[in-house]
Design a protein around this motif. Structure first.
Motif, PDB file in Angstrom:
ATOM      1  N   LEU A 224       0.813  -1.224   0.000  1.00  0.00           N
ATOM      2  CA  LEU A 224       0.000   0.000   0.000  1.00  0.00           C
ATOM      3  C   LEU A 224       0.842   1.267   0.000  1.00  0.00           C
ATOM      4  CD1 LEU A 224      -2.958  -0.804   2.419  1.00  0.00           C
ATOM      5  CD2 LEU A 224      -2.889  -0.874  -0.055  1.00  0.00           C
ATOM      6  N   TRP A 225       1.962   1.268   0.698  1.00  0.00           N
ATOM      7  CA  TRP A 225       2.747   2.488   0.874  1.00  0.00           C
ATOM      8  C   TRP A 225       3.760   2.686  -0.248  1.00  0.00           C
ATOM      9  CZ3 TRP A 225       1.531   6.372   3.821  1.00  0.00           C
ATOM     10  CH2 TRP A 225       2.474   7.355   4.137  1.00  0.00           C
ATOM     11  N   ALA A 226       4.364   1.585  -0.725  1.00  0.00           N
ATOM     12  CA  ALA A 226       5.466   1.735  -1.689  1.00  0.00           C
ATOM     13  C   ALA A 226       5.074   1.351  -3.118  1.00  0.00           C
ATOM     14  CB  ALA A 226       6.663   0.902  -1.239  1.00  0.00           C
ATOM     15  N   ALA A 227       4.468   0.180  -3.308  1.00  0.00           N
ATOM     16  CA  ALA A 227       4.312  -0.336  -4.679  1.00  0.00           C
ATOM     17  C   ALA A 227       3.038   0.162  -5.367  1.00  0.00           C
ATOM     18  CB  ALA A 227       4.323  -1.866  -4.646  1.00  0.00           C
ATOM     19  N   LEU A 228       1.905   0.065  -4.670  1.00  0.00           N
ATOM     20  CA  LEU A 228       0.641   0.421  -5.324  1.00  0.00           C
ATOM     21  C   LEU A 228       0.580   1.893  -5.744  1.00  0.00           C
ATOM     22  CD1 LEU A 228      -1.406  -1.676  -6.012  1.00  0.00           C
ATOM     23  CD2 LEU A 228      -2.765  -1.020  -4.028  1.00  0.00           C
ATOM     24  N   PRO A 229       1.165   2.834  -4.970  1.00  0.00           N
ATOM     25  CA  PRO A 229       1.186   4.214  -5.459  1.00  0.00           C
ATOM     26  C   PRO A 229       1.924   4.359  -6.800  1.00  0.00           C
ATOM     27  CG  PRO A 229       1.632   4.198  -3.120  1.00  0.00           C
ATOM     28  CD  PRO A 229       1.601   2.760  -3.561  1.00  0.00           C
ATOM     29  N   VAL A 230       2.987   3.544  -6.992  1.00  0.00           N
ATOM     30  CA  VAL A 230       3.700   3.604  -8.271  1.00  0.00           C
ATOM     31  C   VAL A 230       2.759   3.204  -9.408  1.00  0.00           C
ATOM     32  CG1 VAL A 230       5.678   2.740  -9.579  1.00  0.00           C
ATOM     33  CG2 VAL A 230       5.886   3.102  -7.112  1.00  0.00           C
ATOM     34  N   VAL A 231       1.967   2.145  -9.150  1.00  0.00           N
ATOM     35  CA  VAL A 231       0.964   1.738 -10.144  1.00  0.00           C
ATOM     36  C   VAL A 231      -0.024   2.878 -10.374  1.00  0.00           C
ATOM     37  CG1 VAL A 231      -0.919   0.117 -10.598  1.00  0.00           C
ATOM     38  CG2 VAL A 231       1.168  -0.689  -9.502  1.00  0.00           C
ATOM     39  N   ALA A 232      -0.436   3.545  -9.267  1.00  0.00           N
ATOM     40  CA  ALA A 232      -1.463   4.593  -9.378  1.00  0.00           C
ATOM     41  C   ALA A 232      -0.986   5.755 -10.224  1.00  0.00           C
ATOM     42  CB  ALA A 232      -1.858   5.068  -7.978  1.00  0.00           C
ATOM     43  N   TYR A 233       0.262   6.234  -9.986  1.00  0.00           N
ATOM     44  CA  TYR A 233       0.670   7.425 -10.735  1.00  0.00           C
ATOM     45  C   TYR A 233       1.312   7.119 -12.085  1.00  0.00           C
ATOM     46  CZ  TYR A 233       5.003   7.029  -7.835  1.00  0.00           C
ATOM     47  OH  TYR A 233       6.124   6.604  -7.171  1.00  0.00           O
ATOM     48  N   THR A 234       1.399   5.832 -12.425  1.00  0.00           N
ATOM     49  CA  THR A 234       1.838   5.516 -13.787  1.00  0.00           C
ATOM     50  C   THR A 234       0.693   4.962 -14.644  1.00  0.00           C
ATOM     51  OG1 THR A 234       2.604   3.399 -12.946  1.00  0.00           O
ATOM     52  CG2 THR A 234       4.268   5.097 -13.271  1.00  0.00           C
ATOM     53  N   LEU A 235      -0.184   4.157 -14.036  1.00  0.00           N
ATOM     54  CA  LEU A 235      -1.234   3.509 -14.837  1.00  0.00           C
ATOM     55  C   LEU A 235      -2.644   3.959 -14.464  1.00  0.00           C
ATOM     56  CD1 LEU A 235       0.200  -0.135 -14.769  1.00  0.00           C
ATOM     57  CD2 LEU A 235       0.326   1.509 -16.637  1.00  0.00           C
ATOM     58  N   GLY A 236      -2.808   4.599 -13.312  1.00  0.00           N
ATOM     59  CA  GLY A 236      -4.136   5.015 -12.879  1.00  0.00           C
ATOM     60  C   GLY A 236      -4.500   4.399 -11.552  1.00  0.00           C
ATOM     61  N   ASP A 237      -5.499   4.981 -10.913  1.00  0.00           N
ATOM     62  CA  ASP A 237      -5.896   4.598  -9.556  1.00  0.00           C
ATOM     63  C   ASP A 237      -6.444   3.168  -9.509  1.00  0.00           C
ATOM     64  OD1 ASP A 237      -6.901   4.362  -7.043  1.00  0.00           O
ATOM     65  OD2 ASP A 237      -8.386   5.963  -7.225  1.00  0.00           O
ATOM     66  N   PRO A 238      -5.709   2.224  -8.882  1.00  0.00           N
ATOM     67  CA  PRO A 238      -6.212   0.855  -8.832  1.00  0.00           C
ATOM     68  C   PRO A 238      -7.094   0.588  -7.599  1.00  0.00           C
ATOM     69  CG  PRO A 238      -4.007   0.925  -7.929  1.00  0.00           C
ATOM     70  CD  PRO A 238      -4.390   2.344  -8.249  1.00  0.00           C
ATOM     71  N   TRP A 239      -7.173   1.564  -6.688  1.00  0.00           N
ATOM     72  CA  TRP A 239      -7.766   1.286  -5.380  1.00  0.00           C
ATOM     73  C   TRP A 239      -9.237   0.886  -5.439  1.00  0.00           C
ATOM     74  CZ3 TRP A 239      -6.211  -0.478  -1.082  1.00  0.00           C
ATOM     75  CH2 TRP A 239      -6.953  -0.328   0.087  1.00  0.00           C
ATOM     76  N   PRO A 240     -10.091   1.589  -6.222  1.00  0.00           N
ATOM     77  CA  PRO A 240     -11.498   1.161  -6.227  1.00  0.00           C
ATOM     78  C   PRO A 240     -11.665  -0.291  -6.656  1.00  0.00           C
ATOM     79  CG  PRO A 240     -11.278   3.307  -7.250  1.00  0.00           C
ATOM     80  CD  PRO A 240      -9.886   2.782  -7.044  1.00  0.00           C
ATOM     81  N   ARG A 241     -10.733  -0.817  -7.431  1.00  0.00           N
ATOM     82  CA  ARG A 241     -10.841  -2.215  -7.856  1.00  0.00           C
ATOM     83  C   ARG A 241     -10.357  -3.186  -6.793  1.00  0.00           C
ATOM     84  NH1 ARG A 241     -11.189  -2.507 -13.530  1.00  0.00           N
ATOM     85  NH2 ARG A 241     -11.157  -0.433 -14.437  1.00  0.00           N
ATOM     86  N   LEU A 242      -9.544  -2.700  -5.859  1.00  0.00           N
ATOM     87  CA  LEU A 242      -8.949  -3.601  -4.864  1.00  0.00           C
ATOM     88  C   LEU A 242      -9.455  -3.343  -3.449  1.00  0.00           C
ATOM     89  CD1 LEU A 242      -5.225  -3.383  -6.055  1.00  0.00           C
ATOM     90  CD2 LEU A 242      -6.756  -5.314  -6.359  1.00  0.00           C
ATOM     91  N   SER A 243     -10.105  -2.204  -3.257  1.00  0.00           N
ATOM     92  CA  SER A 243     -10.400  -1.761  -1.902  1.00  0.00           C
ATOM     93  C   SER A 243     -11.360  -2.701  -1.163  1.00  0.00           C
ATOM     94  CB  SER A 243     -11.026  -0.367  -1.964  1.00  0.00           C
ATOM     95  OG  SER A 243     -11.647  -0.070  -0.750  1.00  0.00           O
ATOM     96  N   PRO A 244     -10.942  -3.195  -0.005  1.00  0.00           N
ATOM     97  CA  PRO A 244     -11.879  -3.998   0.789  1.00  0.00           C
ATOM     98  C   PRO A 244     -13.012  -3.144   1.348  1.00  0.00           C
ATOM     99  CG  PRO A 244      -9.834  -3.625   1.992  1.00  0.00           C
ATOM    100  CD  PRO A 244      -9.627  -3.090   0.615  1.00  0.00           C
ATOM    101  N   PHE A 245     -12.750  -1.855   1.505  1.00  0.00           N
ATOM    102  CA  PHE A 245     -13.787  -0.977   2.064  1.00  0.00           C
ATOM    103  C   PHE A 245     -14.893  -0.721   1.032  1.00  0.00           C
ATOM    104  CE2 PHE A 245      -9.653   0.282   3.970  1.00  0.00           C
ATOM    105  CZ  PHE A 245      -9.839  -0.408   5.156  1.00  0.00           C
ATOM    106  N   HIS A 246     -14.516  -0.664  -0.249  1.00  0.00           N
ATOM    107  CA  HIS A 246     -15.536  -0.574  -1.296  1.00  0.00           C
ATOM    108  C   HIS A 246     -16.368  -1.856  -1.318  1.00  0.00           C
ATOM    109  CE1 HIS A 246     -13.251   2.899  -2.579  1.00  0.00           C
ATOM    110  NE2 HIS A 246     -14.124   3.147  -3.535  1.00  0.00           N
ATOM    111  N   ALA A 247     -15.694  -2.990  -1.051  1.00  0.00           N
ATOM    112  CA  ALA A 247     -16.423  -4.255  -1.042  1.00  0.00           C
ATOM    113  C   ALA A 247     -17.418  -4.308   0.119  1.00  0.00           C
ATOM    114  CB  ALA A 247     -15.428  -5.412  -0.942  1.00  0.00           C
TER     115      ALA A 247
END
Lengths: 473, 126
Positions: free
Chosen positions: A120-143
């Motif tokens: 969450l702190w190191a890798a996923l932000p890299v995905v977010a600012y290069t490919l787009g926000d992945p969180w709504p697809r992975l978020s347990p809180f959205h689930a």
């Protein structure tokens, strides 16, 4: 694009200046030493010069287009898409394992620390600012959102008070930033219990105020990843069509509606600098000065004081922007208009601090997943070492690459500030004049960031996460 | 966006010298800013006189921006010469040859920089 390319080239050329001396890079970097053999003052002068030159280049090449109408309406397509449930189940499983690690007696798994600090702190932000926000697809809180909404039993959700805004997310983000520098940040039992507490808080918030409002306003991870994702060069337009929009293309659509949104953006920028600051002589001296308050108290005072400095610098900059542009627009509105320009700076710092760290420690996620609760399981065989070595060609130039990442973030920030200024004022003359104080602020943040990177004199106050792992740092 | 649609409620703190927009009450300090605001935010609701004022303000704005671009291009034209001088000074210091040698380079380099700046200043917008 031509101007951006020119500025990046200028940055690359200037960064190659300098003679032999010792400016070393600290931060939560990989175990390999990232030494940049140039004097610190060259690093600072270069950084400030590149940002200032980028202002000149922007002025010379990007002041033709008519500003047109103010920024387009808030992006609504993002939330209209229904994220796939299967991927959210993965997030839910990950969260469940974290909570189990906190509740099961004898559990000492590595998964909670790997999930929080590596994923969450190191890798996923890299995905977010290069490919787009992945969180709504992975978020347990959205689930969990439909369940929380059903918990109201048909009653309408209460309105989240407008004064609350992003305040919970600001406090949680600063708490997370402060917590990272403690060795307890690796304690799986503590992390598991904190995950449970945060899940209960989020569920209660969604049940009381409605999942849509709570997730958009107060849920810290949703906000953080939305802010990172706004920098990604690809994104969906208002019609939901995926396309190329250039780096920082989504920043104008970030929802900035009040001081709390501004405070959150500054917290994001400050958060990526804080651990590096603690490793400088000044950071160490500040911690020693506050030693009478206890370790946690000293860290809290340094955290809040540094954040106040960053926030104060930005607010002062907005006052200067208002004066330079001869504008009567309210200060909070201008602060909201320009805060998004800070996000690329945060991205540059984040990439410099975390990109290679995430690369090198990526296999640890697999090791952690193979025995998530530390009960001696071996759910699957993980081949190879716990570390993924960096390419040999990269190791000698790692410090230079880190500095270039930071400078690229700052140059992008100047370009974004230019776009935001053109949208904020009716007159392009006002917009250009407003960019002088903004460029001054960028130079300030550049100098702070490069000073932190080149002034680390001590190891981090606490071992970086995963020092307890086999073959740890 | 799922966010609550709280409308920004920022109070204006305009003084008596402010020129308010009669359509949206947004205050401005200069007439040119008001004219540009009217043209950019309320173009379809403008009368002929307001449209003329918008066109004049737009022309003045474009002239200011053209002059600004010329200054920025001139600064960029000067930059390689400054860069050469700085690198030379750095090399002289690093090689311990004495900084005074840089004075030999200065007249020619700065003249070249001034020539480049002048050429950029004279060049019309592409």
């Amino acid at each position: 694009m031509r101007a951006s390319a020119l500025m990046l080239l200028a940055g690359a050329a200037l960064s190659l200046l300098g003679g032999p001396a010792a400016a070393h890079f600290g931060g939560l970097g990989p175990a390999v030493e990232t030494r940049l053999d140039i004097p610190p003052w060259v690093v600072w002068v270069t950084g400030a010069t590149v940002v200032a030159v980028s202002f000149v280049v922007v002025g010379a090449f990007l002041t033709r287009a008519d500003a047109g109408l103010p920024a387009r309406a808030l992006a609504s397509a993002h939330a209209k898409r229904s994220p796939p449930r299967a991927s959210q189940a993965l997030g839910l499983a990950g969260l469940g394992l974290c909570i189990l690690a906190g509740l099961l007696p004898g559990a000492q798994g590595l998964w909670p620390a790997a999930a929080l600090w590596l994923v969450l702190w190191a890798a996923l932000p890299v995905v977010a600012y290069t490919l787009g926000d992945p969180w709504p697809r992975l978020s347990p809180f959205h689930a969990l959102a439909p369940l929380a909404d059903r918990a109201r039993r048909g009653a309408a959700p209460r309105a989240l008070p407008s004064w609350v805004g992003a305040s919970p997310a600001v406090l949680l983000l600063l708490g997370l930033v402060g917590f990272e520098s403690f060795s307890a940040a690796q304690d799986s039992v503590l992390l598991g219990r904190l995950a449970l507490a945060y899940t209960l808080l989020t569920f209660a918030g969604m049940a009381r105020y409605g999942s849509a409002d709570w997730l958009a306003e107060a849920e810290v991870f949703t906000r953080v990843f939305r802010w990172w994702g706004a920098v990604a060069p690809v994104g969906r337009d208002d019609a939901g069509k995926l396309g190329w929009r250039g780096f920082g293309g989504g920043l104008a659509a970030l929802e900035m509606r009040g001081w709390s949104d501004v405070a959150f953006t500054v917290a994001l920028l400050y958060g990526v600098n804080y651990d590096g600051f603690l490793a400088t002589a000044t950071g160490q001296a500040a911690l020693r000065a506050g030693a009478g308050l206890g370790t946690a108290g000293a860290h809290a005072v340094v955290l809040v004081a540094g954040y106040a400095l960053f926030l104060g610098a930005f607010v002062a900059c907005v006052h200067l922007v208002r004066r330079a542009a001869e504008s009567l627009a309210p200060v909070p509105r201008l602060a909201c208009a320009f805060a998004a320009a800070l996000v690329p700076i945060a991205v540059g710092y984040h990439a410099a601090h975390n990109l290679f760290y995430a690369w090198e420690h990526a296999p640890r996620v697999l090791f952690a997943l193979a025995d998530p609760l530390g009960l001696g399981w071996s759910l699957f065989h993980v081949p190879g070492s716990t570390r993924l070595p960096l390419p040999q060609a990269l190791v000698p130039v790692l410090g230079t690459v880190q500095m270039l990442l930071i400078l690229a973030g700052h140059v992008l920030a100047v370009v974004v500030a230019h776009r935001l200024a053109f949208a904020a004022f009716p007159s392009r003359v006002q917009a250009v004049r407003s960019e002088l104080p903004l460029t001054g602020a960028m130079v300030f943040y550049t100098l702070v960031g490069l000073w932190i990177l080149s002034s680390a004199v001590a190891p981090l106050p606490a071992p970086p996460p995963f020092s307890a792992l086999p073959g740890g740092v | 966006m799922e966010a609550t649609q709280h409308a920004p409620a920022f109070a204006h703190a305009a003084g008596p010298a402010a020129l308010p927009c009669l359509r949206c009450a947004e205050p401005f300090l200069r007439q040119a800013h008001l004219d540009l605001h009217l043209g950019r935010a309320h173009l379809h609701a403008l009368g002929e006189a307001e449209r003329d004022a918008f066109a004049r303000a737009l022309a003045e704005e474009e002239a200011w921006l053209a002059a600004f671009r010329r200054r920025m291009r001139a600064a960029l034209g000067m930059m390689p010469a400054v860069f050469v001088l700085l690198v030379s000074a750095g090399l002289l210091l690093a090689l311990d040859l004495g900084l005074w040698w840089v004075f030999l380079l200065t007249p020619g380099t700065l003249s070249f920089g001034a020539l480049m700046a002048y050429a950029e200043w004279q060049r019309e917008d592409a």
